[in-house]
Design a protein around this motif. Structure first.
Motif, PDB file in Angstrom:
ATOM      1  N   SER A 138       0.763  -1.248   0.070  1.00 20.18           N
ATOM      2  CA  SER A 138       0.133   0.106  -0.059  1.00 20.18           C
ATOM      3  C   SER A 138       1.103   1.337   0.082  1.00 20.18           C
ATOM      4  O   SER A 138       0.542   2.274  -0.697  1.00 20.18           O
ATOM      5  N   ILE A 139       1.865   1.218   0.680  1.00 17.58           N
ATOM      6  CA  ILE A 139       2.848   2.510   0.701  1.00 17.58           C
ATOM      7  C   ILE A 139       3.517   2.547  -0.468  1.00 17.58           C
ATOM      8  O   ILE A 139       3.503   3.788  -1.151  1.00 17.58           O
ATOM      9  N   HIS A 140       3.999   1.619  -1.190  1.00 19.86           N
ATOM     10  CA  HIS A 140       4.361   1.426  -2.614  1.00 19.86           C
ATOM     11  C   HIS A 140       3.542   2.151  -3.665  1.00 19.86           C
ATOM     12  O   HIS A 140       3.843   3.259  -4.562  1.00 19.86           O
ATOM     13  N   GLU A 141       2.284   1.870  -3.529  1.00 22.35           N
ATOM     14  CA  GLU A 141       1.005   2.119  -4.586  1.00 22.35           C
ATOM     15  C   GLU A 141       0.745   3.510  -4.081  1.00 22.35           C
ATOM     16  O   GLU A 141       0.678   4.436  -4.989  1.00 22.35           O
ATOM     17  N   VAL A 142       0.300   3.917  -2.849  1.00 21.14           N
ATOM     18  CA  VAL A 142      -0.224   5.083  -2.294  1.00 21.14           C
ATOM     19  C   VAL A 142       0.763   6.141  -2.520  1.00 21.14           C
ATOM     20  O   VAL A 142       0.343   7.232  -2.933  1.00 21.14           O
ATOM     21  N   LEU A 143       1.847   6.079  -1.747  1.00 21.96           N
ATOM     22  CA  LEU A 143       2.849   7.013  -1.650  1.00 21.96           C
ATOM     23  C   LEU A 143       3.938   7.158  -2.841  1.00 21.96           C
ATOM     24  O   LEU A 143       4.693   7.924  -2.755  1.00 21.96           O
ATOM     25  N   GLU A 144       4.068   6.152  -3.606  1.00 24.30           N
ATOM     26  CA  GLU A 144       4.663   6.225  -4.937  1.00 24.30           C
ATOM     27  C   GLU A 144       6.322   5.985  -4.557  1.00 24.30           C
ATOM     28  O   GLU A 144       7.189   6.737  -4.943  1.00 24.30           O
ATOM     29  N   VAL A 145       6.602   5.079  -3.250  1.00 18.22           N
ATOM     30  CA  VAL A 145       7.940   5.184  -2.943  1.00 18.22           C
ATOM     31  C   VAL A 145       8.462   3.816  -3.536  1.00 18.22           C
ATOM     32  O   VAL A 145       7.856   2.583  -3.700  1.00 18.22           O
ATOM     33  N   PRO A 146       9.541   3.934  -4.796  1.00 18.44           N
ATOM     34  CA  PRO A 146       9.824   2.840  -5.528  1.00 18.44           C
ATOM     35  C   PRO A 146      10.457   1.706  -4.625  1.00 18.44           C
ATOM     36  O   PRO A 146      10.321   0.513  -5.218  1.00 18.44           O
ATOM     37  N   THR A 147      11.011   1.893  -3.432  1.00 20.12           N
ATOM     38  CA  THR A 147      11.778   0.583  -2.759  1.00 20.12           C
ATOM     39  C   THR A 147      11.104   0.744  -1.170  1.00 20.12           C
ATOM     40  O   THR A 147      11.351   1.432  -0.543  1.00 20.12           O
ATOM     41  N   VAL A 148      10.243  -0.537  -0.898  1.00 14.36           N
ATOM     42  CA  VAL A 148       9.857  -0.664   0.335  1.00 14.36           C
ATOM     43  C   VAL A 148      10.088  -2.117   0.830  1.00 14.36           C
ATOM     44  O   VAL A 148       9.782  -2.966  -0.040  1.00 14.36           O
ATOM     45  N   SER A 149      10.157  -2.276   1.958  1.00 11.32           N
ATOM     46  CA  SER A 149      10.341  -3.550   2.689  1.00 11.32           C
ATOM     47  C   SER A 149       9.890  -3.503   4.036  1.00 11.32           C
ATOM     48  O   SER A 149       9.643  -2.369   4.776  1.00 11.32           O
ATOM     49  N   ALA A 150       9.530  -4.667   4.760  1.00 17.89           N
ATOM     50  CA  ALA A 150       9.133  -4.678   6.358  1.00 17.89           C
ATOM     51  C   ALA A 150       9.763  -5.785   6.799  1.00 17.89           C
ATOM     52  O   ALA A 150      10.055  -7.035   6.219  1.00 17.89           O
ATOM     53  N   ARG A 151      10.377  -5.612   7.981  1.00 15.67           N
ATOM     54  CA  ARG A 151      11.033  -6.497   8.962  1.00 15.67           C
ATOM     55  C   ARG A 151      10.364  -6.799  10.476  1.00 15.67           C
ATOM     56  O   ARG A 151       9.954  -5.613  10.921  1.00 15.67           O
ATOM     57  N   PHE A 152      10.420  -7.762  11.062  1.00 19.59           N
ATOM     58  CA  PHE A 152       9.912  -7.927  12.044  1.00 19.59           C
ATOM     59  C   PHE A 152      10.921  -8.882  13.187  1.00 19.59           C
ATOM     60  O   PHE A 152      11.270  -9.796  12.637  1.00 19.59           O
ATOM     61  N   GLY A 153      10.927  -8.606  14.227  1.00 18.05           N
ATOM     62  CA  GLY A 153      11.772  -9.528  15.340  1.00 18.05           C
ATOM     63  C   GLY A 153      11.040  -9.584  16.853  1.00 18.05           C
ATOM     64  O   GLY A 153      10.314  -8.888  16.973  1.00 18.05           O
ATOM     65  N   THR A 154      11.425 -10.599  17.430  1.00 20.93           N
ATOM     66  CA  THR A 154      10.912 -10.730  18.830  1.00 20.93           C
ATOM     67  C   THR A 154      12.024 -11.258  19.719  1.00 20.93           C
ATOM     68  O   THR A 154      13.245 -11.213  19.488  1.00 20.93           O
ATOM     69  N   ALA A 155      11.520 -11.348  20.985  1.00 18.80           N
ATOM     70  CA  ALA A 155      12.382 -11.759  22.100  1.00 18.80           C
ATOM     71  C   ALA A 155      11.751 -12.868  22.866  1.00 18.80           C
ATOM     72  O   ALA A 155      10.492 -12.690  23.101  1.00 18.80           O
ATOM     73  N   PRO A 156      12.614 -13.474  23.712  1.00 20.38           N
ATOM     74  CA  PRO A 156      13.953 -13.723  23.595  1.00 20.38           C
ATOM     75  C   PRO A 156      14.390 -14.171  22.300  1.00 20.38           C
ATOM     76  O   PRO A 156      13.848 -14.701  21.598  1.00 20.38           O
ATOM     77  N   PHE A 157      15.816 -13.973  22.085  1.00 21.54           N
ATOM     78  CA  PHE A 157      16.332 -14.299  20.755  1.00 21.54           C
ATOM     79  C   PHE A 157      15.975 -15.882  20.167  1.00 21.54           C
ATOM     80  O   PHE A 157      15.933 -16.011  18.975  1.00 21.54           O
ATOM     81  N   PHE A 158      15.962 -16.693  21.232  1.00 19.60           N
ATOM     82  CA  PHE A 158      15.535 -18.165  20.668  1.00 19.60           C
ATOM     83  C   PHE A 158      14.438 -18.106  19.998  1.00 19.60           C
ATOM     84  O   PHE A 158      14.103 -18.966  19.150  1.00 19.60           O
ATOM     85  N   TRP A 159      13.406 -17.115  20.190  1.00 19.35           N
ATOM     86  CA  TRP A 159      12.004 -17.181  19.177  1.00 19.35           C
ATOM     87  C   TRP A 159      12.203 -16.858  17.828  1.00 19.35           C
ATOM     88  O   TRP A 159      11.679 -17.604  17.149  1.00 19.35           O
ATOM     89  N   ASN A 160      13.082 -16.259  17.729  1.00 23.23           N
ATOM     90  CA  ASN A 160      13.626 -15.765  16.230  1.00 23.23           C
ATOM     91  C   ASN A 160      14.329 -16.891  15.645  1.00 23.23           C
ATOM     92  O   ASN A 160      13.866 -17.331  14.558  1.00 23.23           O
TER      93      ASN A 160
END
Length: 409
Positions: free
Chosen positions: A266-288
């Motif tokens: 949606s950000i790529h299409e609506v705001l016309e930003v050519p390069t977009v990505s999303a990352r997620f992390g959690t804790a404790p580290f072993f969940w990752n």
């Protein structure tokens, strides 16, 4: 006459003192326009962590609202109503039953769909019922396919003259609005074009949200990640591409991994930003490590099967709840925008409790809709027809209540 004036002055002073005390005890109280201040708000999934937190936040922001807790479990619903107190009630409703939905929506001014998970859902039954009953709608969807399906109801929503927002929670939701403001400010300066926008998210454990957030995480592991690179759509492996990101005060540096999230497209299409990505992390580290292992060891078909994922959730839920007691439920979002002239803008939102912050965030969207910010149709949060540009600052101000860090420039 003098005695009357003294009595009047005393009465006025007492009234002023009472009003002043109320404002001090609840400085974040919102005064809605008279025509909507007594609106009836139905929260589906209201006995869950996200829906329940939204109900609590709304009752604090605007005690005049009538809040209906919608769910299948009457015992949990009664407990939530008791917590909310006056102006609340419980409605037993099955979102998979159209007749039950439409009957519950009659007489409701706005429905909040917080009954996830949204991954692998086959239809937008709540939005369909909202259109049929001409009820304003908002969901906290975090799934790309579901959000696109919701957008396909645009013409029906226009014909029914109802406003609707999809992906209107914390992330996606508040993160979209943060991104929209960063892009708008960059374009306003006119010195360079936005080139790359990256979302980074972190939540300790399950964020206190329990089984629903766990099911969402597992289901996302079965989806290829959609990202954009210089305008080209690319597909990547879920929970790959690790980066170590500094979320600042109260959170620090955390590892984050690629996930398929709707705000990327949606950000790529609506705001016309050519390069977009999303990352997620959690804790404790072993969940990752566990999430990465599941992605590598389990077939994607297994991870896309809601019934099988639910079995996994039942297996892991006791362990997750135990770890949650140790890890807490801190949450942070970082939005990075890079422009063609070398400028780098950053937005950061960090809170000690995901449950509280997602409630404030969703409630902020509800209040913006009641104040008339949303036009008829189905919109993403970053579209000005969804949340008007002049309403964004007020929405962010409400959503950031209780944050340990908020910065967006």
């Amino acid at each position: 006459m003098a005695r009357f004036c003294m009595q009047l002055n005393t009465t006025l002073a007492m009234a002023f003192a009472k009003e002043n005390t109320e404002q001090k005890s609840n400085p974040n109280r919102v005064e809605l326009p008279e025509k909507v201040k007594n609106s009836r708000i139905l929260i589906l999934g209201g006995t869950g962590r996200v829906g329940g937190s939204t109900a609590i936040a709304l009752s604090k922001f605007c005690p005049d609202l009538s809040i209906i807790i919608g769910g299948r479990n009457r015992e949990k619903g009664t407990a939530m109503v008791a917590k909310l107190g006056h102006n609340s009630e419980f409605a037993e409703v099955d979102i998979d039953d159209n007749k039950s939905l439409e009957a519950t929506l009659n007489g409701v001014d706005l429905v909040v769909h917080a009954a996830g998970p949204f991954q692998q859902a086959e239809k937008c039954s709540v939005l369909e019922a909202a259109v049929q009953t001409k009820t304003a709608y908002i969901d906290v969807c975090d799934d790309m396919s579901y959000s696109r399906r919701a957008k396909s109801y645009m013409n029906k929503a226009l014909d029914a003259a109802i406003p609707a927002i999809t992906t209107g929670g914390i992330y996606p939701g508040v993160s979209n609005v943060m991104a929209a403001e960063l892009v708008r400010d960059a374009k306003h300066e006119g010195k360079g074009e936005p080139e790359r926008l990256r979302f980074y998210y972190y939540t300790a454990g399950s964020g206190g949200a329990g089984p629903t957030i766990l099911a969402t995480s597992f289901l996302l592991l079965g989806e290829e990640v959609v990202a954009y690179n210089k305008g080209a759509k690319i597909k990547l492996k879920p929970y790959s591409g690790m980066l170590n990101i500094d979320f600042g005060k109260g959170i620090g540096k955390k590892d984050v991994f690629l996930l398929n999230l709707p705000e990327v497209r949606s950000i790529h299409e609506v705001l016309e930003v050519p390069t977009v990505s999303a990352r997620f992390g959690t804790a404790p580290f072993f969940w990752n490590w566990g999430m990465a292992a599941m992605t590598n060891l389990l077939p994607s078909e297994f991870l896309r099967d809601r019934s099988k994922v639910q079995q996994l959730v039942q297996l892991f839920d006791p362990l997750v709840r135990a770890v949650d007691g140790i890890s807490g439920e801190r949450v942070s979002m970082r939005v990075d925008l890079e422009c063609s002239d070398g400028r780098h803008r950053i937005g950061i939102f960090s809170h000690r409790k995901l449950s509280e912050s997602v409630g404030n965030a969703t409630a902020a969207f509800v209040l913006a809709m009641l104040e008339g910010s949303t036009q008829p149709g189905v919109w993403f949060p970053e579209e000005p027809e969804g949340i008007a540009i002049e309403a964004r600052e007020r929405l962010l101000e409400r959503a950031k209540q209780g944050t340990i860090k908020f910065h967006n420039e």
